[in-house]
Design a protein around this motif. Sequence first.
Motif, short mmCIF file in Angstrom:
data_model
loop_
_atom_site.label_atom_id
_atom_site.label_comp_id
_atom_site.label_asym_id
_atom_site.label_seq_id
_atom_site.Cartn_x
_atom_site.Cartn_y
_atom_site.Cartn_z
N ILE A 135 -10.35 -3.90 -8.03
CA ILE A 135 -9.78 -5.26 -7.94
C ILE A 135 -10.21 -5.95 -6.66
O ILE A 135 -10.62 -7.12 -6.66
N TYR A 136 -10.16 -5.24 -5.53
CA TYR A 136 -10.56 -5.85 -4.27
C TYR A 136 -12.05 -6.22 -4.29
O TYR A 136 -12.45 -7.31 -3.86
N ILE A 137 -12.89 -5.29 -4.77
CA ILE A 137 -14.33 -5.55 -4.77
C ILE A 137 -14.67 -6.71 -5.70
O ILE A 137 -15.42 -7.63 -5.32
N TYR A 138 -14.12 -6.68 -6.90
CA TYR A 138 -14.49 -7.74 -7.83
C TYR A 138 -13.92 -9.09 -7.39
O TYR A 138 -14.56 -10.14 -7.58
N SER A 139 -12.74 -9.09 -6.79
CA SER A 139 -12.16 -10.34 -6.33
C SER A 139 -13.06 -11.00 -5.28
O SER A 139 -13.32 -12.21 -5.32
N LYS A 140 -13.56 -10.20 -4.34
CA LYS A 140 -14.47 -10.74 -3.31
C LYS A 140 -15.81 -11.12 -3.91
O LYS A 140 -16.39 -12.17 -3.58
N ILE B 123 4.19 -3.83 -0.94
CA ILE B 123 3.97 -5.28 -0.99
C ILE B 123 4.57 -5.95 0.23
O ILE B 123 3.99 -6.88 0.82
N LEU B 124 5.74 -5.47 0.67
CA LEU B 124 6.40 -6.06 1.83
C LEU B 124 5.84 -5.52 3.14
O LEU B 124 5.61 -6.27 4.09
N THR B 125 5.61 -4.21 3.21
CA THR B 125 5.23 -3.61 4.49
C THR B 125 3.77 -3.81 4.84
O THR B 125 3.43 -4.00 6.01
N GLY C 64 -4.20 -8.32 -3.70
CA GLY C 64 -3.39 -7.20 -3.25
C GLY C 64 -2.15 -7.00 -4.10
O GLY C 64 -1.81 -5.88 -4.49
N ILE C 65 -1.47 -8.11 -4.41
CA ILE C 65 -0.26 -8.02 -5.24
C ILE C 65 -0.63 -7.56 -6.65
O ILE C 65 0.06 -6.71 -7.24
N ILE C 66 -1.73 -8.08 -7.19
CA ILE C 66 -2.14 -7.66 -8.53
C ILE C 66 -2.46 -6.16 -8.54
O ILE C 66 -2.08 -5.43 -9.46
N ALA C 67 -3.16 -5.70 -7.50
CA ALA C 67 -3.50 -4.28 -7.42
C ALA C 67 -2.25 -3.42 -7.33
O ALA C 67 -2.14 -2.38 -8.00
N LEU C 68 -1.30 -3.84 -6.51
CA LEU C 68 -0.07 -3.05 -6.34
C LEU C 68 0.81 -3.09 -7.58
O LEU C 68 1.44 -2.09 -7.94
N ILE C 69 0.85 -4.23 -8.24
CA ILE C 69 1.60 -4.29 -9.50
C ILE C 69 0.95 -3.37 -10.53
O ILE C 69 1.63 -2.66 -11.27
#
Length: 810
Positions: A694-699, A377-379, A340-345
């Motif tokens: 990013i989410y799909i490949y990470s999983k 990232i925070l919310t 999530g952080i990588i995607a948002l960055i």
Amino acid sequence: MKTTQKNTSACASGTESVIERIFFHHRPLVILLMLAATLFFGYQASSIKPEASFEKMIPASHPYIANYLEHKDDLAGLGNAIRISVEHTQGDIFDKDFQETLQQVHDEVFYVPGVNRASLMSIWASGVRWSEVTEQGLTGGPVIADTYDGSPQELEKLKTNILKSGRIGSLVANDFKSAIIYAPLLDFNPDTGEPIDYQQFSSQLEELIRDKYESDSVKIHITGFAKVVGDLIDGASQVAVFFAIALAITFVLLLLYSRCLRSSIVPLLCSVIAVIWQLGLLKTLGYGLDPYSMLVPFLVFAIGVSHGVQIINAIGHESAKGANKELAARLAFRALYIPGIIALISDGVGFATLMVIDIAVIKDLAAAASIGVAVIILTNLILLPILMSYAGVSQKSVKKQQHVEEHGKHPIWNLLSSFTQRPQATLVILFAFALVGLGVYQSQDLKVGDLDAGAPELRPDSRYNLDNAFINENYSTSTDIFVIMVQTAKDQCSNYHTLDVVDQLQWRLKQLPGVQSASSMVNVAKQAMTGYNEGNVKWSALNRNQALLNQASITAPRGSFNADCSLMPVFVYLNDHKAETLAAVVDETEAFAAKYNNDALTIKMAAGNAGIEAATNIVIEKAQYEMLIWVYSVVGFLCLITFRSIRTVACILLPLALTSLLCQALMARLGIGVKVATLPVIALGVGIGVDYGIYIYSKLETYLKSGMNLRDAYFNTLKTTGKAVAFTGLTLGIGVGTWFWSPIKFQADMGILLTFMFVWNMVGALVFLPALASFLIKRQPVSSESEPQAIKQFDTAETQANKEAKVSHA
């Protein structure tokens, strides 16, 4: 497989990360701090207001704009100005009552704060004069004589003066049924010293001019940058309505998806908090919201929902495996906070690459989007799982999830997972190549700049565009003015050589399609020569006698040259400000300048609204590909350092690149040009779309490392992350699709483009990514007979991990 099971257990339930301990061991304090921040930023956001600046809309460092700014004081009124046409619907302008109304409108405009009163022009302005050659010599005077009293004799005299003034087609309509008040604007309100508030200025024009003086016999038409921006801000107030509609649609679909009221409200609440923080931070940092960045809060909301759905989906998955509320939230956070952080960055840095475009309004948009992504990232990655650790997922939702995972049929997931097999993947990739060919072919027609007359940001039937059409139809000098600056030594602007070069330039420009006319001091000098010779048209030429030329130049109206006669503007009146029209004028002028520029004479571009737009188009044409290179380079680099594989980067970025190409083709097909309003869309689409990959490949990578083959790994990915990606893409696409009905055309255009990119990025992540992976990702050495056992062992390991995590948490 024992080693795999041990590693999986350790990964899922081992030592808590420092970040997890910090936030989940102090949940009440975190919630209290974020509540305080929300109240503070909410207070700050309540005072943010729409704003716009003429100079923020232009590329200030471009040579053309630098030339304009250098000579801005000598070119008063050739940048930011408004035109007010007062029409007599029941006759011509030579009517006593109409002239009284015209005078009152002129006086009313004179006292509007922000108007450059010294340059205000109409037939009621004392500086607008007529002249003629008589037996006694040159004579002239103001168009409205001191003796004017509205009598028939004076009205007839007024008509004669107008005919002698040469203002027909500029200040007076060709059919004598309307007259224009031309009002250049200052950069600031002299009463307050603050920059002009264009929304307030536009409202004043409506209240003091249109509402006050429009009647059955008088109709008011208003054009100009200030009016466009004012109408945009007024229309943009409806953005809140579309935001509310999107919020409602997302809530309903999320409720249908999760079957849990709490799981629907919390992610929406966190996404709205992200928007509040973003607006509050913008105000705190001294930013405002211009019409072009008003849509960014919705994009922040959309990105927040996208990440929120992933977390809710993961919590539901863990709850279905028996984890309690807090444990499920912790396991979801543990699994998703890194991707999530990588995607948002990636989102934030991708948006920040818009800074390479040297237009202040786009830089502000980039700052607003980057700030919005940072707060998510925070919310949504921290506050959301903490709130869900208290709220939890309803038992109804848990039972549904358990039933689906144990007994549910997945025909769609089975179909999509088949794309990981070489035969099906080959067909998908061949289809992608066909789309690439179609995209390249269609995008060849993509234009830079405006493709419609008037203000393309507004609907063709908007009041502004109807007013603009009226002025273009009834006046010879259009509202689209391209100004070329001819610079000489002091007192040399009326030199014969200078005038001769300008005469040749005007002739060449008038041959171009899209050019109505061109005028400068040359026209005045020729008219004076004709007058000096009893009106014989044979003498409508430049006389080589410098003394005669100097005498003729004296009669030139204000604005034909500067105070020391070192600068002469050439006014080129265009049919429109379409990209091809502006490009033709620029190319012709540059070629001419390259031939005739010397130490004594320099031809410069450009002023006037069309000249400024030409410079903007040049900057955007160069920046659009530079921006894409930066976006993909930065996002690709971040994916590379995350997954440490060029092949993985290709799997994630190639579907995004296909979507970008198809978006350009769609723009060409729909007649949407690349301009200030639409250029950021592609970068924003890439930033949001990379989250899916990013989410799909990470999983997927997690399942592959457990020993599954690619198809089974992708099938299990689809049951969790893939399902959330599909839901998010469709939901956000439906939400922005409602923008199609916006009264603001550029919002409708952005709605179409963003809907396309949301949906196609989702399709790319679900269809093209696995097809690419089948060729690029190394296959696991697990035989087909042992695949069910691998899945069973992974599920057993995951269940054991949950049990161990419960003990550890207790």
